[in-house]
Design a protein around this motif. Structure first.
Motif, PDB file in Angstrom:
ATOM      1  N   TYR A  81      51.301  44.760  74.375  1.00 18.16           N
ATOM      2  CA  TYR A  81      51.747  43.492  74.957  1.00 18.16           C
ATOM      3  C   TYR A  81      50.631  42.453  74.920  1.00 18.16           C
ATOM      4  O   TYR A  81      50.839  41.310  74.515  1.00 18.16           O
ATOM      5  N   TYR A  82      49.433  42.837  75.355  1.00 16.78           N
ATOM      6  CA  TYR A  82      48.332  41.877  75.380  1.00 16.78           C
ATOM      7  C   TYR A  82      47.909  41.475  73.975  1.00 16.78           C
ATOM      8  O   TYR A  82      47.463  40.348  73.749  1.00 16.78           O
ATOM      9  N   ASN A 132      60.744  34.338  77.761  1.00 12.71           N
ATOM     10  CA  ASN A 132      60.411  35.022  79.009  1.00 12.71           C
ATOM     11  C   ASN A 132      61.478  36.047  79.365  1.00 12.71           C
ATOM     12  O   ASN A 132      62.684  35.777  79.259  1.00 12.71           O
ATOM     13  N   THR A 164      57.862  42.198  89.089  1.00  9.68           N
ATOM     14  CA  THR A 164      56.699  41.348  88.828  1.00  9.68           C
ATOM     15  C   THR A 164      55.720  42.042  87.890  1.00  9.68           C
ATOM     16  O   THR A 164      55.681  43.276  87.805  1.00  9.68           O
ATOM     17  N   TRP A 165      54.954  41.216  87.212  1.00  6.62           N
ATOM     18  CA  TRP A 165      53.895  41.689  86.323  1.00  6.62           C
ATOM     19  C   TRP A 165      52.631  40.924  86.678  1.00  6.62           C
ATOM     20  O   TRP A 165      52.690  39.735  87.024  1.00  6.62           O
ATOM     21  N   TYR A 191      48.681  39.668  85.636  1.00 10.90           N
ATOM     22  CA  TYR A 191      47.890  39.327  84.459  1.00 10.90           C
ATOM     23  C   TYR A 191      46.479  38.919  84.869  1.00 10.90           C
ATOM     24  O   TYR A 191      46.268  38.397  85.970  1.00 10.90           O
ATOM     25  N   CYS A 210      49.867  37.412  89.496  1.00 14.80           N
ATOM     26  CA  CYS A 210      51.168  38.054  89.305  1.00 14.80           C
ATOM     27  C   CYS A 210      52.282  37.019  89.184  1.00 14.80           C
ATOM     28  O   CYS A 210      52.234  35.975  89.813  1.00 14.80           O
ATOM     29  N   TYR A 228      57.855  37.130  85.631  1.00 13.31           N
ATOM     30  CA  TYR A 228      58.341  37.059  84.256  1.00 13.31           C
ATOM     31  C   TYR A 228      57.303  37.689  83.333  1.00 13.31           C
ATOM     32  O   TYR A 228      56.131  37.830  83.680  1.00 13.31           O
ATOM     33  N   ARG A 229      57.760  38.045  82.148  1.00 13.76           N
ATOM     34  CA  ARG A 229      56.875  38.587  81.120  1.00 13.76           C
ATOM     35  C   ARG A 229      57.174  37.826  79.835  1.00 13.76           C
ATOM     36  O   ARG A 229      58.316  37.820  79.359  1.00 13.76           O
ATOM     37  N   TYR A 265      56.819  36.604  75.819  1.00 10.32           N
ATOM     38  CA  TYR A 265      56.585  37.108  74.463  1.00 10.32           C
ATOM     39  C   TYR A 265      56.642  35.943  73.472  1.00 10.32           C
ATOM     40  O   TYR A 265      57.490  35.056  73.598  1.00 10.32           O
ATOM     41  N   TYR A 309      62.316  44.459  74.884  1.00  6.78           N
ATOM     42  CA  TYR A 309      61.828  44.819  76.214  1.00  6.78           C
ATOM     43  C   TYR A 309      62.914  44.590  77.267  1.00  6.78           C
ATOM     44  O   TYR A 309      63.085  45.406  78.185  1.00  6.78           O
TER      45      TYR A 309
END
Length: 338
Positions: free
Chosen positions: A3-4, A77, A90-91, A93, A98, A101-102, A104, A113
């Motif tokens: 992901y990163y 997102n 939650t995610w 970073y 936090c 959303y995540r 891409y 995902y």
């Protein structure tokens, strides 16, 4: 790590494609710009100068370059919530903290995902996002994904994103987004008035009122669902009643909001919103209040600062330094006029 890796390469791709707007507008440049693109970039430079010169926003290289990504969105997102809860997944970073959303840079990866989360029992929404910000870590460019926005909306986006570079509190989305939204609103008002574009200002204010109406409508739906999810009914019955709530949204919207909007001559867009509402789930309701709850408090603080943006920013920085509970109490007081 995967992901990163995509986040690093995707962000780098945006930055590599930047070209200074001033150079693009020089006569005889190799890049061939259409007349429409040239006009939009000239407008963008004017907005950018106004942001720093009149609103006290950072005078740096952000939004002074342009990147054509060749796609309609910069990121996609992924937002998720349990099927019987409105508490978001939650995610967290590095640096940004936090978030619910995540993101891409590749749509297919985002949807893969999202499908994985749906298989795990989450309500999921995957949506394209036109703007992207590094919060001042790098010089963010103007993108083709939002260059064709209406003038007021383009100015609002630039003012909003630059405001995040002034004050940003880790792990407090409501504070950050409400502050940036207040800067955007006050900034667009000042920008349009400076150019005598009063009719566009009226349209802008009408749009804001319409968004407030829609937000109130969705907050009522959210409260209704929260009560349902907290009830003693069986999960099976909750899922049945939840489906009925979402199924009725489009009809409720056309009954409760559209007539008033038509009467106010705001009109337009009803079929699009109705179609969107018919596809909603828990994930769509997560951010309903985030961008708007504290906006009146921040606008009141700007007024109390004599309309001076530098004074206003200093006060916001002071609030940002408080503990979360103290900060919320101070903002609640501003919102209520105490």
């Amino acid at each position: 790590m995967r992901y990163y890796s995509q986040a690093v390469w995707g962000g780098a791709d945006v930055l590599v494609k930047r070209k200074p707007i001033a150079r693009l507008l020089e006569p005889g440049r190799a890049e061939v710009l259409s007349a429409a693109t040239r006009e939009r970039l000239e407008l963008t430079l004017g907005i950018r100068e106004f942001a720093s010169g009149e609103l006290g926003l950072p005078d740096n290289r952000s939004y002074r370059s342009y990147a054509d990504l060749g796609r309609p969105y910069v990121v996609w997102n992924v937002v998720a919530a349990p099927r019987l809860s409105l508490e978001p997944k939650t995610w967290c970073y590095p640096f940004a903290g936090c978030a619910a959303y995540r993101g891409y840079f590749n749509e297919r990866a985002a949807r893969r995902y999202g499908d994985r989360l749906a298989d795990q029992g989450f309500d999921v929404r995957v949506g394209g996002v036109a703007a992207y910000s590094t919060l001042g870590w790098f010089a963010d460019p103007v993108l083709n994904t939002f260059l064709d926005y209406a003038d007021a909306d383009l100015a609002a986006l630039i003012f909003h994103e630059l405001a995040h570079q002034v004050v940003y509190v880790k792990d407090d989305s409501a504070f950050n987004e409400s502050f940036a939204t207040a800067v955007e609103v006050a900034g667009v008002r000042r920008w349009l008035r400076s150019q005598g574009r009063n009719e566009e200002l009226a349209v802008f204010e009408q749009g804001r009122e319409r968004r407030r109406d829609l937000n109130r409508f969705l907050l009522e739906v959210r409260q209704e669902l929260e009560a349902l999810y907290a009830s003693d009914d069986s999960d099976e019955r909750k899922l049945t009643l939840k489906a009925e709530v979402f199924r009725s949204l489009a009809a409720r919207y056309r009954r409760d909001l559209v007539p008033a909007w038509r009467a106010a001559a705001s009109g337009g867009g009803e079929s699009d919103l109705g179609e969107w509402l018919s596809r909603m789930n828990n994930a769509d309701l997560i951010s309903v209040a985030t961008y708007s709850d504290l906006v009146p408090a921040f606008l009141g603080l700007l007024e109390a600062s004599g309309g001076s943006f530098p004074v206003f920013y200093a006060e916001v920085e002071r609030l940002a330094g408080l503990e979360a509970v103290e900060r919320q109490t101070a903002l609640d007081g501003l919102a209520s006029g105490d």
